[in-house]
Write a protein that holds these residues in place. Structure first.
Motif, PDB file in Angstrom:
ATOM      1  N   THR A 148       0.825  -1.210   0.000  1.00 34.42           N
ATOM      2  CA  THR A 148       0.000   0.000   0.000  1.00 34.42           C
ATOM      3  C   THR A 148       0.856   1.256   0.000  1.00 34.42           C
ATOM      4  OG1 THR A 148      -1.766  -1.149   1.204  1.00 34.42           O
ATOM      5  CG2 THR A 148      -1.785   1.267   1.261  1.00 34.42           C
TER       6      THR A 148
ATOM      7  N   THR B 288      -1.342   7.772   5.423  1.00 33.41           N
ATOM      8  CA  THR B 288      -1.372   6.310   5.491  1.00 33.41           C
ATOM      9  C   THR B 288      -0.197   5.782   6.302  1.00 33.41           C
ATOM     10  OG1 THR B 288      -2.422   6.241   3.314  1.00 33.41           O
ATOM     11  CG2 THR B 288      -1.442   4.199   4.128  1.00 33.41           C
TER      12      THR B 288
ATOM     13  N   TYR C 151      -0.838   6.341   9.869  1.00 33.15           N
ATOM     14  CA  TYR C 151      -1.930   5.468  10.324  1.00 33.15           C
ATOM     15  C   TYR C 151      -1.390   4.094  10.696  1.00 33.15           C
ATOM     16  CZ  TYR C 151      -5.801   2.178  10.081  1.00 33.15           C
ATOM     17  OH  TYR C 151      -6.683   1.173  10.370  1.00 33.15           O
TER      18      TYR C 151
END
Length: 399
Positions: A24, A186, A189
């Motif tokens: 990701t 991200t 996170y």
């Protein structure tokens, strides 16, 4: 007292970092970089109006970027990985802000920020992967990471050039800022290195300067570096001089973006090349890929600026064989490096990328002083012949 109840603070559960975590992050990073992969050389050419000047600019930026790569592990050990990674994302965003100035100083500083940011992200992400992914699962994780980035490198360059030609420089780099923001959010996170659910990394970043001698003393590591350097030289040439070819011959900036995107779309052939490597041997397939790439480059050189569409077609054919080296090339390094030296040798091994952005433009700047763009592709073809013969002669047959 009974009424004094301390309620728990519920935080979103973050799973142990795994292959999807890093896939990701890499996909978002790829979108951040790929969107302007074709725009940056076009901007540089618009500012300099000289192909040789573009080569010299890339050489200067790559030289400074190489220094940043070599000293990056020292910064990581001093400031921690999460802050170096964050700085890398910020540098990518800062680069686009500098590109928006559309000035020569802004172009140079923007390219430098982009190179340094990519170096920081690559090294820290590799350290995270080595700490969180088992050795037996690294190949699978790397395959997933590359697969998730394919869309970015296929559609990103065309998207960037389309925005640049239709909506201007601000719109193009605003998209980069959006992807960089998404990447930073991200990353935090996932809380790599901070979240108590994630065990801290065990690999200490070492100074690559102390490991260069050890790397050079091992013939198989040297060969693995040359293989990686050869394929990376092709991609550097393809990304920079492919779009310039389309612009100087009047085919247009969008044609340059489409050429780069088409080349990246061939990454989908990596799975087939992997199967060929298992059937015929990695050594045979890699040597063949180098020699076939050389033939395509010589044909592109003959077409040159007189037949730009034919030249672009042969460059795409060369890209198909470069994908074979992308799929199999890292095998030479992974099988040669000793387990206890892997982090240190990986840091040195990665310098092939910096040198591939430094040396080819330097050589091409001399070539372009006497010949046209076609000579650039022929020059690269001579070197890839050497890489192919070296691979065939010295890579073990068991590969």
């Amino acid at each position: 007292m009974v009424t004094q109840v301390r309620h728990p603070i519920w935080l979103p559960a973050v799973k142990q970092a795994g292959a999807r975590t890093f896939a990701t992050l890499y996909a978002l990073e790829s979108f951040t970089r790929a969107t302007i992969a074709s725009v940056v050389p076009i901007q540089a050419y618009e500012l300099l109006q000289n192909k040789q000047g573009v080569s010299l600019l890339y050489t200067l930026v790559a030289l400074i970027g190489l220094s940043a790569t070599l000293f990056m592990p020292m910064l990581i050990s001093r400031f921690s990985r999460r802050w170096i990674y964050t700085t890398g994302v910020v540098l990518l965003a800062l680069g686009s802000l500098l590109f928006m100035t559309h000035s020569l100083p802004g172009q140079m500083l923007g390219m430098l920020a982009r190179v340094m940011g990519a170096s920081a992200l690559a090294i820290t992400l590799n350290l995270y992967i080595m700490d969180h992914i088992r050795k037996t699962e690294i190949m699978q994780a790397e395959s997933l990471r590359m697969a998730w980035s394919m869309m970015a490198w296929t559609g990103g360059p065309t998207l960037g050039v389309f925005l640049y030609t239709h909506y201007g420089i601000v719109a193009t780099h605003a998209v980069v800022l959006a992807f960089a923001t998404a990447l930073l959010i991200t990353f935090w996170y996932f809380r790599l290195g901070d979240n108590p659910l994630i065990s801290p990394g065990k690999t200490r970043a070492a100074n690559p300067l102390k490991n260069i001698g050890r790397f050079v003393s091992q013939p198989r590591l040297r060969l693995a570096w040359v293989i990686a350097f050869g394929r990376s030289c092709f991609w550097t040439t393809f990304f920079v001089y492919g779009p310039i070819l389309m612009v100087v011959t009047g085919e247009g900036e969008l044609a340059g973006g489409l050429l780069v995107s088409a080349g990246n779309a061939l990454l989908f052939a990596a799975i087939s090349w992997g199967r060929a490597g298992r059937r015929f041997g990695a050594r045979n397939v890699m040597a063949f890929a180098f020699l076939a790439m050389s033939a395509a480059l010589f044909a592109a050189g003959l077409g040159g600026e007189n037949l730009p569409l034919m030249t672009g077609g042969f460059l795409l054919l060369g890209a198909l064989f470069a994908v074979a080296l992308d799929a199999l090339g890292s095998t030479a390094f992974m099988r040669a490096v000793r387990t206890y030296e892997r982090p240190q040798m990986t840091a040195v091994y990665r310098t092939y990328l910096d040198f591939s952005e430094l040396l080819p433009p330097l050589v091409y700047s001399v070539v372009l002083s006497f010949f046209g763009l076609g000579a650039v592709f022929c020059t690269l073809g001579v070197f890839t012949v050497f890489c192919g013969l070296l691979t065939w002669r010295y890579l073990p047959k068991s590969m």
